[in-house]
Design a protein around this motif. Structure first.
Motif, mmCIF file in Angstrom:
data_model
loop_
_atom_site.group_PDB
_atom_site.id
_atom_site.type_symbol
_atom_site.label_atom_id
_atom_site.label_comp_id
_atom_site.label_asym_id
_atom_site.label_seq_id
_atom_site.Cartn_x
_atom_site.Cartn_y
_atom_site.Cartn_z
ATOM 1 N N SER A 1 0.822 -1.217 0.000
ATOM 2 C CA SER A 1 0.000 0.000 0.000
ATOM 3 C C SER A 1 0.852 1.261 0.000
ATOM 4 O O SER A 1 0.459 2.276 -0.584
ATOM 5 C CB SER A 1 -0.944 0.004 1.206
ATOM 6 O OG SER A 1 -0.200 -0.009 2.419
ATOM 7 N N ARG B 1 0.372 3.913 -3.004
ATOM 8 C CA ARG B 1 0.005 5.297 -2.711
ATOM 9 C C ARG B 1 1.066 6.270 -3.235
ATOM 10 O O ARG B 1 0.742 7.298 -3.831
ATOM 11 C CB ARG B 1 -0.168 5.471 -1.196
ATOM 12 C CG ARG B 1 -0.620 6.877 -0.797
ATOM 13 C CD ARG B 1 -0.922 6.958 0.683
ATOM 14 N NE ARG B 1 0.268 6.747 1.488
ATOM 15 C CZ ARG B 1 0.487 5.677 2.223
ATOM 16 N NH1 ARG B 1 -0.410 4.705 2.252
ATOM 17 N NH2 ARG B 1 1.587 5.555 2.943
ATOM 18 N N ALA C 1 -2.215 5.383 12.199
ATOM 19 C CA ALA C 1 -2.487 4.280 11.271
ATOM 20 C C ALA C 1 -3.788 4.518 10.516
ATOM 21 O O ALA C 1 -3.889 4.224 9.314
ATOM 22 C CB ALA C 1 -2.549 2.959 12.035
ATOM 23 N N GLU D 1 -3.182 7.142 7.822
ATOM 24 C CA GLU D 1 -2.432 6.582 6.697
ATOM 25 C C GLU D 1 -3.336 5.713 5.831
ATOM 26 O O GLU D 1 -3.276 5.756 4.598
ATOM 27 C CB GLU D 1 -1.248 5.759 7.199
ATOM 28 C CG GLU D 1 -0.389 5.192 6.073
ATOM 29 C CD GLU D 1 0.815 4.442 6.586
ATOM 30 O OE1 GLU D 1 1.492 3.798 5.760
ATOM 31 O OE2 GLU D 1 1.089 4.493 7.800
ATOM 32 N N TYR D 2 -4.187 4.907 6.489
ATOM 33 C CA TYR D 2 -5.107 4.067 5.726
ATOM 34 C C TYR D 2 -6.085 4.916 4.927
ATOM 35 O O TYR D 2 -6.378 4.620 3.754
ATOM 36 C CB TYR D 2 -5.884 3.139 6.659
ATOM 37 C CG TYR D 2 -6.955 2.371 5.922
ATOM 38 C CD1 TYR D 2 -6.621 1.334 5.057
ATOM 39 C CD2 TYR D 2 -8.295 2.731 6.046
ATOM 40 C CE1 TYR D 2 -7.604 0.658 4.345
ATOM 41 C CE2 TYR D 2 -9.281 2.062 5.347
ATOM 42 C CZ TYR D 2 -8.922 1.025 4.499
ATOM 43 O OH TYR D 2 -9.895 0.370 3.788
ATOM 44 N N GLU D 3 -6.616 5.982 5.526
ATOM 45 C CA GLU D 3 -7.561 6.839 4.827
ATOM 46 C C GLU D 3 -6.902 7.490 3.610
ATOM 47 O O GLU D 3 -7.539 7.645 2.556
ATOM 48 C CB GLU D 3 -8.110 7.905 5.781
ATOM 49 C CG GLU D 3 -9.070 7.333 6.821
ATOM 50 C CD GLU D 3 -9.541 8.368 7.812
ATOM 51 O OE1 GLU D 3 -8.890 9.449 7.907
ATOM 52 O OE2 GLU D 3 -10.546 8.115 8.501
ATOM 53 N N THR E 1 -4.469 6.160 1.864
ATOM 54 C CA THR E 1 -4.344 5.094 0.866
ATOM 55 C C THR E 1 -5.678 4.855 0.169
ATOM 56 O O THR E 1 -5.744 4.747 -1.071
ATOM 57 C CB THR E 1 -3.883 3.780 1.532
ATOM 58 O OG1 THR E 1 -2.596 3.981 2.105
ATOM 59 C CG2 THR E 1 -3.804 2.647 0.519
ATOM 60 N N PHE E 2 -6.747 4.768 0.942
ATOM 61 C CA PHE E 2 -8.079 4.525 0.384
ATOM 62 C C PHE E 2 -8.458 5.656 -0.580
ATOM 63 O O PHE E 2 -8.980 5.420 -1.679
ATOM 64 C CB PHE E 2 -9.082 4.423 1.532
ATOM 65 C CG PHE E 2 -10.375 3.736 1.174
ATOM 66 C CD1 PHE E 2 -10.662 3.344 -0.123
ATOM 67 C CD2 PHE E 2 -11.327 3.491 2.158
ATOM 68 C CE1 PHE E 2 -11.857 2.710 -0.442
ATOM 69 C CE2 PHE E 2 -12.528 2.858 1.854
ATOM 70 C CZ PHE E 2 -12.795 2.475 0.547
ATOM 71 N N THR F 1 -14.234 8.262 1.415
ATOM 72 C CA THR F 1 -13.366 7.566 2.366
ATOM 73 C C THR F 1 -13.820 7.828 3.794
ATOM 74 O O THR F 1 -13.886 6.911 4.619
ATOM 75 C CB THR F 1 -11.910 8.013 2.190
ATOM 76 O OG1 THR F 1 -11.428 7.566 0.917
ATOM 77 C CG2 THR F 1 -11.018 7.441 3.283
ATOM 78 N N THR G 1 -15.150 4.868 6.391
ATOM 79 C CA THR G 1 -14.364 4.528 7.582
ATOM 80 C C THR G 1 -14.997 5.028 8.870
ATOM 81 O O THR G 1 -14.392 4.945 9.936
ATOM 82 C CB THR G 1 -12.930 5.076 7.456
ATOM 83 O OG1 THR G 1 -12.970 6.496 7.233
ATOM 84 C CG2 THR G 1 -12.196 4.427 6.296
#
Length: 245
Positions: free
Chosen positions: A36, A40, A88, A91-93, A95-96, A114, A118
């Motif tokens: 990921s 990204r 975390a 970072e995930y948001e 990436t999404f 997003t 989430t």
């Protein structure tokens, strides 16, 4: 596995991997980074065909300087439930959002979607979205209008008569069906061309093959969505069997 931001040397390795047409997973494996992270990095810096390590590194440094105060405010204003790691989650948001942008959404629409995906409740008001994303209400309104037109969100009135914007499993199913049927006009137009150009000509044969292909794809997606609809509702339950909403 190394953490933190990518170094300039790692970006150069990414550029070399892209030049060799390596998949993101292989580039990530060589860097000992999550896939990921590489995905990204590439998508937000021009994509696989335009990625340049030096430009990507400078752009990242500029973004870091510009966003540091806003990021700090956002982290303070949005408490994380269930003991989640705020860094975390952020970072995930990101990436999404990047993946949604690669699928065709503009940046603000991707960020709004997003945020809704989430959020445990699956719904937020315009004010809540503006606060979470640190943007103006006008930006939220424009993004919501687009997402609503694509059947990706729906509006509801809460007990305080405020508009809430909702993303749920049924909407995802409906958006899939709408997408599958979006080619109907193209199929119809292609078949009109068959009659105009003559059914036994190469051009007409080409158009008929296109129409048949799109028809088959749409029917297959619709049938698969109908068969898999129960999966969406089953996945709404958490590990303990209770609803996450």
């Amino acid at each position: 596995m190394p953490g933190g931001r990518l170094t300039q040397q790692e970006r150069q390795q990414i550029a070399l991997g892209l030049a060799e047409s390596l998949p993101y997973a292989e580039i990530a494996r060589r860097l000992d980074r999550p896939t990921s992270t590489v995905t990204r990095e590439v998508l937000r810096n021009g994509g696989p065909n335009a990625y340049r390590a030096d430009l990507a590194h400078r752009a990242t440094e500029r973004r870091a300087r510009r966003r540091a105060p806003a990021s700090a405010r956002a982290a303070e204003s949005v408490p994380q439930p269930h003991g989640r790691d705020a860094e975390a989650v952020a970072e995930y948001e990101e990436t999404f959002t990047t993946v949604l942008m690669a699928s065709g959404l503009n940046k603000m629409s991707a960020r709004v979607l997003t945020c809704l995906f989430t959020t445990d409740t699956g719904s937020l008001t315009a004010s809540e979205l503006a606060q979470r994303l640190q943007v103006s209400p006008a930006s939220i309104s424009k993004a919501i209008a687009f997402l609503d037109s694509q059947s990706l969100v729906r509006r509801e009135r809460d007990e305080r008569r405020r508009d809430r914007y909702v993303i749920d499993n049924e909407l995802f199913y409906q958006a899939t069906i709408a997408s599958a049927r979006a080619n109907d006009q193209l199929v119809e137009t292609a078949r009109q061309g068959v009659a105009v150009l003559g059914p036994h000509t190469p051009a007409a044969a080409r158009l008929e093959n296109i129409a048949r292909f799109l028809d088959f794809i749409s029917e297959s997606i619709t049938r698969a969505a109908e068969q898999a609809r129960d999966v969406l509702h089953a996945s709404a339950e958490g590990p303990s069997g209770g609803s996450t909403r």
